[in-house]
Design an enzyme around this catalytic site. Structure first.
Site, PDB file in Angstrom:
ATOM      1  N   ASP A 219       0.845  -1.197   0.000  1.00 13.35           N
ATOM      2  CA  ASP A 219       0.000   0.000   0.000  1.00 13.35           C
ATOM      3  C   ASP A 219       0.877   1.242   0.000  1.00 13.35           C
ATOM      4  O   ASP A 219       0.581   2.241   0.663  1.00 13.35           O
ATOM      5  CB  ASP A 219      -0.921  -0.009   1.223  1.00 13.35           C
ATOM      6  CG  ASP A 219      -2.024   1.043   1.135  1.00 13.35           C
ATOM      7  OD1 ASP A 219      -2.399   1.415   0.002  1.00 13.35           O
ATOM      8  OD2 ASP A 219      -2.495   1.503   2.192  1.00 13.35           O
TER       9      ASP A 219
ATOM     10  N   ASP B 293       2.674   2.108   7.915  1.00 13.09           N
ATOM     11  CA  ASP B 293       1.460   1.344   7.608  1.00 13.09           C
ATOM     12  C   ASP B 293       1.759   0.069   6.819  1.00 13.09           C
ATOM     13  O   ASP B 293       1.552  -0.009   5.610  1.00 13.09           O
ATOM     14  CB  ASP B 293       0.443   2.203   6.859  1.00 13.09           C
ATOM     15  CG  ASP B 293      -0.950   1.571   6.881  1.00 13.09           C
ATOM     16  OD1 ASP B 293      -1.072   0.426   7.380  1.00 13.09           O
ATOM     17  OD2 ASP B 293      -1.900   2.197   6.401  1.00 13.09           O
TER      18      ASP B 293
END
Length: 290
Positions: free
Chosen positions: A214, A231
């Site tokens: 991502d 993340d």
């Protein structure tokens, strides 16, 4: 299917505190002396008041987990909300003089179908059942392991501990102020940053056997004139069936951003630099299914 029962914070915070601490006190490891109990109580009260002000609602089990981190002296205090999204909230906290980021997954709104897809293809995890509780615990465990692995190789926050739907990691910032995202930066040496990021992607792939999954200008922070990847919830090991489609998407996102900064970048060249291989058309076609 088992599920957490979402319970709003009581109108009377004292009642909520009493109930939660009564449950905590039943556990032997949280038999606290009176003075420390009083100190913790005030911190819990402030935390609940802050949640109420921000219109944040957590189920009772999540609050118990967060309070247990204070009672167990894993954290000193919760300071405030850094980021609030549909599936997770990130709090700023302290452990002594050190700042921590505390990521709390929302049990009621997590996309368990997507989570299952990423977990089930990972040989590190074997979910025999698909209850929400098992999925979210495996998801947090996966992110914890990914961060531990990544932070040994590239600039990424180190994961400190995980408990149920809560993940504690190093805070990326300056004296408690969050580091800015790459997307918000101006007048950087963009050629230099692209070079560092592509090297980090390659090291992550080769040495860490990980694909971020991502990666974009939204999940890269800037601290001390260096990019920091954050993340890693969607990150997968390179043996995962979605690893290469996710890597192609990462390459597309990074090149799209840097081309806007007038850096010569082609996602196919970036992918080949990282993997040493050309893009498989089947993998590229799978991006639409992600």
């Amino acid at each position: 299917m088992s599920c957490y029962k979402v319970m709003p914070i009581a109108k009377n915070i004292d009642d909520e505190l009493y109930e939660l601490n009564k449950l905590l006190s039943e556990k032997e490891e949280f038999q606290l002396d009176r003075e420390y109990q009083k100190e913790i109580l005030e911190k819990e009260r402030k935390f609940l008041e802050d949640l109420k002000t921000a219109n944040e609602v957590f189920d009772k089990r999540t609050l118990m987990t967060l309070f247990s981190l204070l009672a167990g002296k894993h954290l000193t205090e919760y300071i405030g909300i850094v980021n609030s999204g549909k599936e997770a909230v990130v709090f700023k906290a302290r452990k002594g003089k050190f700042y921590r980021a505390v990521k709390v997954y929302r049990v009621a709104t997590c996309d368990f179908k997507t989570m299952s897809k990423y977990i089930q293809g990972d040989p590190r995890f074997h979910l025999r059942k698909s209850s929400r509780r098992q999925i979210i615990h495996a998801w947090v465990e996966k992110e914890f392991r990914n961060l531990r692995r990544a932070s040994e190789i590239i600039n990424a926050p180190k994961a400190r501990l995980r408990r149920e739907n809560v993940l504690v990691m190093d805070f990326v910032g300056y004296r408690g102020i969050p580091a800015p995202k790459l997307k918000d930066m101006q007048d950087l040496d963009w050629e230099k940053y692209f070079k560092i990021i592509k090297e980090s992607m390659k090291k992550l792939y080769e040495e860490g056997e990980l694909v971020h999954g991502d990666l974009s200008e939204y999940n890269i922070l800037v601290k001390d004139d260096e990019p920091v990847f954050i993340d890693f919830s969607q990150s997968v090991i390179t043996q995962h069936p979605l690893a290469h489609p996710l890597l192609i998407r990462d390459c597309i996102n990074i090149c799209n951003f840097f081309r806007r900064k007038r850096v010569d970048c082609n996602y196919k060249d970036l992918y080949k630099y990282i993997t040493g291989k050309e893009i498989d058309p089947i993998d590229e076609a799978m991006i639409k299914q992600l």
